[in-house]
Design a protein around this motif. Structure first.
Motif, PDB file in Angstrom:
ATOM      1  N   ASN A  40       0.831  -1.200   0.000  1.00  0.00           N
ATOM      2  CA  ASN A  40       0.000   0.000   0.000  1.00  0.00           C
ATOM      3  C   ASN A  40       0.868   1.254   0.000  1.00  0.00           C
ATOM      4  O   ASN A  40       0.571   2.229  -0.681  1.00  0.00           O
ATOM      5  N   SER A  41       1.944   1.226   0.775  1.00  0.00           N
ATOM      6  CA  SER A  41       2.827   2.387   0.826  1.00  0.00           C
ATOM      7  C   SER A  41       3.450   2.638  -0.539  1.00  0.00           C
ATOM      8  O   SER A  41       3.535   3.777  -1.004  1.00  0.00           O
ATOM      9  N   ASP A  46       4.775   5.495   6.115  1.00  0.00           N
ATOM     10  CA  ASP A  46       5.290   5.970   4.831  1.00  0.00           C
ATOM     11  C   ASP A  46       5.067   7.467   4.668  1.00  0.00           C
ATOM     12  O   ASP A  46       4.359   8.089   5.455  1.00  0.00           O
ATOM     13  N   SER A  82       1.026   9.336  -0.399  1.00  0.00           N
ATOM     14  CA  SER A  82      -0.035  10.318  -0.639  1.00  0.00           C
ATOM     15  C   SER A  82      -0.905  10.584   0.585  1.00  0.00           C
ATOM     16  O   SER A  82      -1.491  11.649   0.708  1.00  0.00           O
ATOM     17  N   CYS A 134     -11.500   3.271   3.467  1.00  0.00           N
ATOM     18  CA  CYS A 134     -10.520   2.240   3.075  1.00  0.00           C
ATOM     19  C   CYS A 134     -10.644   0.999   3.953  1.00  0.00           C
ATOM     20  O   CYS A 134     -10.096  -0.045   3.625  1.00  0.00           O
ATOM     21  N   ALA A 161     -13.168  -1.733  -0.795  1.00  0.00           N
ATOM     22  CA  ALA A 161     -12.963  -0.307  -1.014  1.00  0.00           C
ATOM     23  C   ALA A 161     -11.547  -0.129  -1.529  1.00  0.00           C
ATOM     24  O   ALA A 161     -10.589  -0.525  -0.882  1.00  0.00           O
ATOM     25  N   THR A 162     -11.423   0.420  -2.709  1.00  0.00           N
ATOM     26  CA  THR A 162     -10.096   0.602  -3.286  1.00  0.00           C
ATOM     27  C   THR A 162     -10.079   1.837  -4.169  1.00  0.00           C
ATOM     28  O   THR A 162     -11.114   2.229  -4.718  1.00  0.00           O
ATOM     29  N   LYS A 164      -7.824   1.796  -6.596  1.00  0.00           N
ATOM     30  CA  LYS A 164      -6.906   1.370  -7.653  1.00  0.00           C
ATOM     31  C   LYS A 164      -7.581   0.850  -8.911  1.00  0.00           C
ATOM     32  O   LYS A 164      -6.977   0.852  -9.973  1.00  0.00           O
ATOM     33  N   GLY A 215      -1.760  -3.474  -5.224  1.00  0.00           N
ATOM     34  CA  GLY A 215      -3.065  -3.872  -4.699  1.00  0.00           C
ATOM     35  C   GLY A 215      -4.154  -3.590  -5.716  1.00  0.00           C
ATOM     36  O   GLY A 215      -3.926  -2.909  -6.710  1.00  0.00           O
ATOM     37  N   ARG A 272      -7.558  -5.403  -4.778  1.00  0.00           N
ATOM     38  CA  ARG A 272      -8.705  -6.176  -4.298  1.00  0.00           C
ATOM     39  C   ARG A 272      -9.488  -5.459  -3.208  1.00  0.00           C
ATOM     40  O   ARG A 272     -10.608  -5.870  -2.879  1.00  0.00           O
ATOM     41  N   GLU A 293      -9.092  -5.496  -0.096  1.00  0.00           N
ATOM     42  CA  GLU A 293      -9.412  -6.445   0.969  1.00  0.00           C
ATOM     43  C   GLU A 293      -8.466  -6.365   2.143  1.00  0.00           C
ATOM     44  O   GLU A 293      -8.809  -6.776   3.245  1.00  0.00           O
ATOM     45  N   PRO A 340      -9.335  -4.025   5.619  1.00  0.00           N
ATOM     46  CA  PRO A 340     -10.407  -4.568   6.465  1.00  0.00           C
ATOM     47  C   PRO A 340     -10.089  -5.964   7.010  1.00  0.00           C
ATOM     48  O   PRO A 340     -10.443  -6.273   8.155  1.00  0.00           O
ATOM     49  N   THR A 391       1.180   7.995   5.803  1.00  0.00           N
ATOM     50  CA  THR A 391       0.304   7.058   6.499  1.00  0.00           C
ATOM     51  C   THR A 391       1.116   6.167   7.422  1.00  0.00           C
ATOM     52  O   THR A 391       2.230   5.778   7.088  1.00  0.00           O
TER      53      THR A 391
END
Ligand code: ADP
Ligand code: MG
Length: 681
Positions: A34-35, A59, A62, A72, A77-78, A80, A94, A96, A98, A101, A145
């Motif tokens: 994710n980072s 990180d 953004s 998120c 929820a994405t 991408k 990423g 998915r 997933e 959560p 984040t």
């Protein structure tokens, strides 16, 4: 009565977590991905107790707005992908929606995030306990984040029980981080374990040129390993043909006017161990597809295929290879943790990988530019290095090479049959080896650029041209020997020990040559060369032909191999139901017990057939099996014969290993000798 109901979200999340979150390393993987997707230039990972008590990934990417920070954590929820079609060309790690959560549902989870490109100076903090939001508040934090995952599986005691010791879990985490760090040299990584810093990897700025990327990769490897790795550079690109699998017309051609760039692009670049360098596990085999570390059986095969006779049975290559392929030509959505991928043109990709590896290995020895000039002239010097020519680097060790190069026959002849017959005979001294690559070549962008790196000890395997030693000492001596393959430097004969090992001396130190291994390699290549030029290897009629009786299954198997065996000089023919007549052998094979020879041949061929992929029980498998039976020289070779042996070896395409992948030469340089004698630390 209705018995079906929708599961509550937190249960659905826990179910998803079953697939996505296997152990703390999976948490680290998802968070670091994710980072990286968030464009971070710095990623810091802290763990405690192997990640069981804490994983924290911070990180400077953004970041997220308050709304996004809440969203998120919802399933699916994405940011991408938007549409189903997007799935066919994924460019992010990423997609998915997933991971967060799922992780939050099985841990005590805190997300702190602040949007990088926004006016607000406030961060949002969301605290979740076992999937339920406990608190959402404003907090102070730098842009970017930070996700904190404490007590993974605290609410799933059955799974917590299955976690291994802190050390084991930490090792898994470190392994993943190594992969991420290799794939992203431009990102700074820090990793700390129980409050102690393990790594602090500075960002490596990299030019976008192939050389720049390779240099960045080497630099990153150096910081991770604490030392330089002497690996060979690979860089090939090609266009994949779009036709479906199984199309025979697969080519390597680059774009031409008739063949526009719309075909999926493919590139493979990175670093591989030189011939003879291997590990007993796949631990040092790093493969990436579009920077994603992947496991793929096809690619594993392709690598082995590429190494072929340069790798011992049961050993694995050392490599760090990046495949770059049009996202539309690869499916990454076939594994919940995205560890596996599927190529639409699987067989082409495999072939390209094998090809790139093989050509790099061949170029390591064959690249004339890599030859060094002999620094001293020594009357005792084995002449093999010195086919004297006016230009120092024209001392191609192949100046009297057997007229035809080996690589063609080694390379899946059944897939490129035309190559076997239609090879140009090149002026020997001018054309860099290999004279012509086996298939229409991938455009080599950098082919083991001169100077090629020196292979290096990675394990306890003796390594040709290596600066390591056979005791697994991994200290490197980059400066001592210079980046020149061993057979490109002058070698002086010292003597023979144990009637087997030839002791040689170079300017770099001590060199040992295994006579039998060298002999086998030479016979193997000569056999294939002759086969290629004349259609059959040399063969000698036996004075007394002998019959051999085999079991039904063995005779069935042998029958299928007869034509190839005959071409290889082993004169076997059917002589009844299960009986075969052995009436000729290659001149270098002397058997006292022909039945045993045939049985062994059958067994070895069967085993080889199982080990290599089934496509390839071709000539070279048979050749290397036959070469195993070469007469073992009982008399130690002397003077001229030894010179010839080294000379012949030097003219081989792949001289550093015998056809079975065992090293023919090992080197111990002066620095290692000094260390052993306690002269240096
Ligand atoms: P995915 O990565 O598959 O989209 P995740 O559950 O891992 O799903 O993350 C959900 C979304 O949260 C991401 O799409 C991204 O927009 C956002 N996100 C997660 N981690 C970060 C981060 N470190 N920085 C910025 N945004 C993030
Ligand atoms: Mg993700």
């Amino acid at each position: 009565m209705n018995r079906i109901h929708l599961l509550p979200d937190h249960v659905a999340n826990q179910i998803a977590a079953g697939e996505v979150v296997e152990r703390p390393a999976s948490v680290v993987k998802e968070l670091v991905e994710n980072s990286l997707d968030a464009g971070a230039s710095r990623v810091s990972v802290e763990i405690q107790a192997g990640g069981r008590s804490l994983v924290r990934v911070t990180d400077d990417g953004s970041g997220m707005s308050r709304d996004d920070a809440l969203l998120c954590l919802e399933r699916h929820a994405t940011s991408k992908i938007v549409r189903a079609e997007d799935l066919s060309a994924i460019a992010t790690m990423g997609f998915r929606g997933e991971a967060l959560p799922s992780i939050a549902s099985v841990s005590r989870f805190t997300l702190t995030t602040r949007e990088r490109d926004s006016d607000t100076s406030e961060a949002t903090q969301v605290i979740i306990q076992g999937g339920k939001i406990a608190e959402v508040k404003a907090a102070g934090s730098a842009p970017g984040t930070s996700v904190e995952v404490r007590q993974i599986f605290f609410n799933l005691p059955a799974r917590r029980k299955f976690l291994r010791t802190g050390e084991t879990e930490a090792a898994h985490i470190q392994h993943y981080l190594t992969l991420a760090a290799l794939a992203h040299p431009q990102v700074a990584f820090t990793f700390s374990k129980d409050g102690r810093t393990v790594w602090q990897l500075p960002p490596v700025s990299s030019a976008s040129t192939p050389e720049g990327r390779l240099a960045a990769l080497r630099e990153r490897m150096r910081t991770i390993a604490g030392d330089e790795q002497k690996l060979l550079a690979v860089d090939y690109s090609a266009l994949l043909d779009t036709p479906a699998e199984g199309e025979p017309d697969e080519t390597w051609e680059s774009a031409t006017p008739e063949r526009p760039q719309t075909l999926p692009r493919f590139r493979i670049w990175g670093l591989i161990g030189p011939p003879g360098v291997s590990r007993s596990t796949r631990e040092d085999q790093h493969l990436f597809v579009n920077r994603r570390p992947v496991e793929n059986r096809g690619l594993n095969f392709a690598l082995m295929e590429g190494y072929h006779t340069a790798l011992m049975k049961g050993r694995f290559p050392v490599c760090c290879l990046f495949l770059e392929i049009d996202p539309s030509a690869v499916d990454v959505n076939i594994h919940p943790a995205k560890r596996e991928v599927k190529f639409h043109q699987e067989s082409q990709v495999r072939r390209l990988v094998a090809q790139a590896v093989r050509q790099t290995l061949l170029a390591f020895h064959g690249e004339p530019n890599a030859a060094s000039s002999p620094t001293k002239s020594d009357p005792r010097a084995v002449k093999v290095h010195a086919q004297e020519t006016p230009k120092a680097n024209a001392l191609s060790p192949r100046s009297s090479l057997p007229a035809s190069p080996i690589p063609q026959t080694e390379d899946l002849p059944q897939l490129a049959p035309s190559v076997l017959t239609a090879r140009p005979t090149a002026p020997k001294d001018k054309i860099p080896w290999p004279v012509r690559p086996p298939m229409t070549p991938a455009r080599p962008v950098v082919t083991a650029p001169p100077p090629p790196a020196i292979p290096e000890e990675r394990d306890s395997t003796p390594v040709p041209a290596a600066s390591g030693n056979e005791h697994g000492d991994t200290s490197r001596s980059a400066s001592v020997s210079g980046p020149v393959p061993l057979l490109h430097v002058p070698l002086r004969m010292v003597g023979v020990i144990g009637r087997l090992y030839v002791v040689l001396e170079s300017d770099r130190g001590l060199v040992l040559l295994d006579q039998h291994a060298a002999h086998e390699r030479i016979l193997f290549e000569q056999m294939l060369n002759r086969l290629e030029q004349q259609g059959n290897a040399s063969s000698q009629k036996l004075l007394l032909p002998e019959t051999v009786e085999l079991s039904i299954r063995d005779s069935q198997f042998l029958r299928e191999q007869l034509p190839t065996l005959t071409r290889m000089g082993v004169g076997l023919s059917e002589f009844g139901d299960r009986t075969f007549l052995l009436d000729a052998l290659p001149p270098f094979v002397k058997v006292s017990d022909s039945r045993r020879f045939v049985l062994e041949l059958v067994d070895e061929l069967k085993a080889a057939g199982q080990q290599v992929n089934s496509l390839r029980l071709g000539e070279h498998t048979i050749a290397k099996t036959v070469c195993r039976h070469a007469v073992k020289a009982n008399d130690p070779l002397a003077g001229k014969e030894l010179e010839n042996l080294v000379d012949d070896l030097r003219r081989c395409a792949m001289p550093y290993t015998c056809p079975h992948g065992r090293p023919t030469l090992i080197e111990m340089n002066y620095r290692e000798l000094e260390k052993k004698f306690g002269r240096t630390q």
